[in-house]
Scaffold this motif. Structure first.
Motif, mmCIF file in Angstrom:
data_model
loop_
_atom_site.group_PDB
_atom_site.id
_atom_site.type_symbol
_atom_site.label_atom_id
_atom_site.label_comp_id
_atom_site.label_asym_id
_atom_site.label_seq_id
_atom_site.Cartn_x
_atom_site.Cartn_y
_atom_site.Cartn_z
ATOM 1 N N UNK A 1 -0.725 7.441 1.947
ATOM 2 C CA UNK A 1 -0.722 6.041 2.384
ATOM 3 C C UNK A 1 -1.782 5.839 3.459
ATOM 4 N N UNK A 2 -1.992 6.845 4.278
ATOM 5 C CA UNK A 2 -2.996 6.767 5.335
ATOM 6 C C UNK A 2 -4.384 6.535 4.738
ATOM 7 N N UNK A 3 -4.678 7.188 3.628
ATOM 8 C CA UNK A 3 -5.959 6.993 2.956
ATOM 9 C C UNK A 3 -6.119 5.539 2.541
ATOM 10 N N UNK B 1 0.826 -1.206 0.000
ATOM 11 C CA UNK B 1 0.000 0.000 0.000
ATOM 12 C C UNK B 1 0.862 1.259 0.000
ATOM 13 N N UNK B 2 1.969 1.228 0.746
ATOM 14 C CA UNK B 2 2.880 2.377 0.751
ATOM 15 C C UNK B 2 3.472 2.608 -0.634
ATOM 16 N N UNK B 3 3.875 1.536 -1.303
ATOM 17 C CA UNK B 3 4.445 1.651 -2.643
ATOM 18 C C UNK B 3 3.412 2.197 -3.623
ATOM 19 N N UNK B 4 2.186 1.726 -3.517
ATOM 20 C CA UNK B 4 1.117 2.207 -4.390
ATOM 21 C C UNK B 4 0.823 3.679 -4.134
ATOM 22 N N UNK B 5 0.768 4.053 -2.864
ATOM 23 C CA UNK B 5 0.498 5.451 -2.518
ATOM 24 C C UNK B 5 1.570 6.366 -3.094
ATOM 25 N N UNK B 6 2.805 5.960 -2.974
ATOM 26 C CA UNK B 6 3.907 6.774 -3.494
ATOM 27 C C UNK B 6 3.807 6.925 -5.012
ATOM 28 N N UNK B 7 3.566 5.829 -5.707
ATOM 29 C CA UNK B 7 3.488 5.865 -7.165
ATOM 30 C C UNK B 7 2.283 6.661 -7.649
#
Length: 126
Positions: free
Chosen positions: A68-70, A57-63
């Motif tokens: 990431x919290x969302x 999820x963190x990797x997806x949020x960054x990309x």
């Protein structure tokens, strides 16, 4: 609430991720390349067939350039109504020195302690 559940929450997460990917004008393949997550795995997440780890999820949020919290809230990892707890949970989730299983165990213990104790507001009624 910290546990993942395959079903409505993950499906909603997948729909949200698909919307974000499309609004960023990225194909699944492009997102896979940016995150280091396989194309088939991303497809399964979007279709609600897989539950991603906090790290994915963190990797997806960054990309996708989103919070990431969302994603943690949409995945059912964080309770959106308790900002005080979120900071502790986010710190656990962001710790790269822990495995996903260790993170989940810490979250479970933390939440069980919080549930066993009276709410902070009730204690401060002097």
């Amino acid at each position: 609430m910290a546990k993942f559940g395959v079903g409505k929450t993950v499906g909603t997460l997948g729909d949200y991720l698909r919307e974000q990917r499309l609004s960023a004008q990225l194909s699944l393949r492009q997102l896979a390349e940016q995150t280091g997550v396989s194309n088939p795995y991303l497809s399964q997440i979007e279709r609600g067939l897989r539950r991603p780890s906090a790290e994915v999820l963190q990797q997806l949020a960054k990309a996708l350039r989103i919070s990431a919290e969302t994603l943690y809230v949409r995945a059912g990892i964080l309770d959106p109504d308790d900002g005080e707890v979120r900071s502790v949970e986010l710190a656990i989730l962001a710790d790269t020195g822990l495995t996903e299983r260790q993170k989940q165990s810490l979250l479970d213990v933390y939440q069980s302690f919080r549930a066993a104790n009276p709410h902070h507001e009730e204690e401060s009624d002097d």
